[in-house]
Design an enzyme around this catalytic site. Structure first.
Site, PDB file in Angstrom:
ATOM      1  N   GLU A  23      -0.138  -9.575  -4.423  1.00  0.00           N
ATOM      2  CA  GLU A  23      -0.126  -9.968  -3.011  1.00  0.00           C
ATOM      3  C   GLU A  23      -0.403 -11.460  -2.874  1.00  0.00           C
ATOM      4  OE1 GLU A  23      -2.696  -7.419  -0.775  1.00  0.00           O
ATOM      5  OE2 GLU A  23      -1.271  -5.761  -0.861  1.00  0.00           O
ATOM      6  N   GLY A  50       6.859  -1.049   4.689  1.00  0.00           N
ATOM      7  CA  GLY A  50       6.636   0.313   5.178  1.00  0.00           C
ATOM      8  C   GLY A  50       6.987   1.270   4.057  1.00  0.00           C
ATOM      9  N   SER A  85       7.443  -6.366   0.885  1.00  0.00           N
ATOM     10  CA  SER A  85       7.077  -5.013   0.474  1.00  0.00           C
ATOM     11  C   SER A  85       8.315  -4.122   0.297  1.00  0.00           C
ATOM     12  CB  SER A  85       6.073  -4.448   1.484  1.00  0.00           C
ATOM     13  OG  SER A  85       5.472  -3.293   1.015  1.00  0.00           O
ATOM     14  N   ALA A  86       8.510  -3.120   1.148  1.00  0.00           N
ATOM     15  CA  ALA A  86       9.696  -2.256   1.034  1.00  0.00           C
ATOM     16  C   ALA A  86      10.981  -3.060   1.150  1.00  0.00           C
ATOM     17  CB  ALA A  86       9.663  -1.165   2.106  1.00  0.00           C
TER      18      ALA A  86
END
Length: 236
Positions: free
Chosen positions: A195, A91, A123-124
């Site tokens: 990714e 996020g 991710s975050a």
């Protein structure tokens, strides 16, 4: 006990379900955990903590794990120290870091993971494993009290790393240019994680996993490609 982390570039690969590509790894990573403590503070797209936790719970149900959101506890520090396993989702990194500081749990989270509680970040939730969050791709939608993060690895990450598209007419900065801008003021190594790639941290050993290469940026040096399976423990 020693560190036991999976630090993934992304939660979802194109054409796949949430966490699907990582589930075989996660069933091993969290094999001794019945329940995973989920930190939903990054709130992708602004979804609620409850919605985000429900999404994560449905993914972990596929490997017979229960999920409880940290927002469901009165004492967040105790929830972390008592957790069997911890997952921090993706996020907005600015929001995530702000909430970790606001709730006074940045330090206890770092200490708990350093003691060996299995940790997953995407991710975050991966950005915060580095020394600082300064190489995130996210918009600064809120102002954290510090950019300093967990420091579980001795370098910074750029999740969702994108190579320049030479067929594109887009004239904005490439990801490489932005990391070079960071290095104008900072000496911290930065690993661009594409990714589908993740880092496996076992004690003091950090290994690149997945089928793709990663791109390593060092100050005042030409960026280099790191092959899957390589040991990154030499980075300081």
């Amino acid at each position: 006990m020693s560190k036991n982390l999976i630090i993934a570039s992304t939660s979802t690969l194109h054409g796949g379900d949430y966490l699907e590509y990582l589930l075989p790894e996660l069933s091993v990573h969290f094999k001794h955990c019945k329940t995973i403590l989920f930190i939903p503070f990054a709130r992708p797209g602004g979804i609620s903590h409850e919605e985000y936790t429900a999404k994560v719970a449905s993914a972990f149900a596929k490997i017979n794990k229960k999920v409880k959101g940290i927002h469901e506890f009165e004492d967040l520090s105790t929830a972390i120290t008592n957790a069997q396993g911890i997952f921090t989702g993706g996020g907005n990194t600015f929001l995530l870091v702000t909430q970790l500081y606001k709730n006074k749990i940045m330090t206890v989270l770092a200490e708990t993971v350093k003691r060996g509680t299995p940790y997953l970040g995407t991710s975050a939730g991966s950005n915060i494993c580095g020394l600082t969050m300064q190489t995130t791709n996210d918009m600064p939608i809120i102002y954290p009290p510090s950019f300093v993060t967990l420091g579980l690895i001795p370098f910074n990450l750029n999740p969702h790393y994108l190579d320049p598209d030479f067929d594109s007419t887009h004239m904005g900065e490439t990801r490489e240019m932005r990391i070079n801008e960071f290095h104008s003021f900072n000496n911290v190594p930065v690993l661009g994680l594409r990714e589908g790639s993740w880092l496996e941290v076992k004690g003091d050993k950090t290994t690149l996993k997945g089928t793709l290469q990663a791109r390593l940026f060092m100050p005042n040096q030409t960026a280099v490609e790191i092959k899957s399976g390589m040991d990154l423990s030499y980075l300081k």
